[in-house]
Design a protein around this motif. Structure first.
Motif, mmCIF file in Angstrom:
data_model
loop_
_atom_site.group_PDB
_atom_site.id
_atom_site.type_symbol
_atom_site.label_atom_id
_atom_site.label_comp_id
_atom_site.label_asym_id
_atom_site.label_seq_id
_atom_site.Cartn_x
_atom_site.Cartn_y
_atom_site.Cartn_z
ATOM 1 N N LYS A 114 -0.261 -20.735 -26.860
ATOM 2 C CA LYS A 114 0.822 -21.346 -26.091
ATOM 3 C C LYS A 114 1.828 -21.977 -27.043
ATOM 4 O O LYS A 114 1.461 -22.462 -28.122
ATOM 5 N N MET A 162 2.347 -24.815 -20.863
ATOM 6 C CA MET A 162 1.130 -24.182 -20.354
ATOM 7 C C MET A 162 1.426 -22.919 -19.545
ATOM 8 O O MET A 162 0.620 -21.991 -19.510
ATOM 9 N N LYS A 163 2.599 -22.891 -18.900
ATOM 10 C CA LYS A 163 2.955 -21.713 -18.115
ATOM 11 C C LYS A 163 3.382 -20.540 -18.991
ATOM 12 O O LYS A 163 3.593 -19.437 -18.485
ATOM 13 N N GLU A 164 3.494 -20.774 -20.293
ATOM 14 C CA GLU A 164 3.940 -19.727 -21.218
ATOM 15 C C GLU A 164 2.799 -19.177 -22.064
ATOM 16 O O GLU A 164 3.023 -18.521 -23.089
#
Length: 211
Positions: free
Chosen positions: A86, A130-132
């Motif tokens: 991440k 975190m979404k990546e």
């Protein structure tokens, strides 16, 4: 790790591991700002973890002569590994030179080569980005020697030494430069456990119990 004896010297193994991976060039950067609260590694772009698991084999070269002895075993494992990485965000000062005197605002950004250490306040929250998260599959292999010295038959205490190798289809950008697609490491570990069913131990032990 879960193991099951095949005969009096050989055991099938199954294991799963979760690891944090560091780049050998990681160096904690000193603080340059009074407002710095989080340490950081200058030039680091991603935080990397690996989740790996697979089958293996254990061979017992030397068995315990008594409860005070040491059992020496060779262990090999291999299987699939997943790299999870991440992006890291830095809290930095963004300067506006159109004002007199120049003013600065605080923002969170990914690392770029023109980012100066004097502009970095510190590392942003771990949860930012975190979404990546990206996932990259690969393969791993591990070989080592285990020294099992427990004095209780139902309990496992062992010291292990060995090497691991993880290989991925492309370089993983942990740092801004000098990244690679493989990770070679030496390891030393202490392993403890319990024999779930002591009656299902080595085949030769079962024979002794039935005679």
């Amino acid at each position: 790790r879960y193991g099951k004896w095949i005969d009096d010297r050989n055991k099938n193994l199954y294991e799963i591991e979760f690891n944090y991976v560091k780049h050998p060039k990681e160096i904690k950067f000193p603080y340059y700002s009074y407002y710095t609260t989080n340490s950081y590694v200058y030039g680091k772009m991603n935080t990397m973890f690996t989740l790996r698991g697979g089958p293996g084999h254990q061979y017992e070269m030397y068995q315990k002569a008594d409860k005070g002895g040491i059992s020496i075993r060779t262990i090999v494992n291999g299987g699939l590994t997943l790299a999870l990485y991440k992006p890291i965000y830095y809290d930095i000062y963004v300067w506006d030179n159109s004002t007199n005197p120049p003013s600065a605002t605080r923002e969170s950004k990914k690392f770029t080569v023109d980012m100066q250490p004097s502009d970095i306040i510190g590392r942003a929250s771990f949860f930012k980005g975190m979404k990546e998260i990206k996932v990259l599959p690969g393969l791993y292999g591990k070989a080592g020697v285990s020294f099992e010295y427990s004095t209780i038959d139902q309990v496992i205490h062992a010291l292990e030494l060995g090497v691991t190798l993880e290989v991925f289809p492309k370089d993983i950008p942990i740092m801004y430069s000098q990244n690679k697609f493989y990770f070679f490491a030496f390891f030393i570990s202490y392993r403890f456990g319990k024999i779930i069913n002591p009656l299902m131990s080595k085949p030769d032990d079962q024979d002794l119990q039935t005679k």
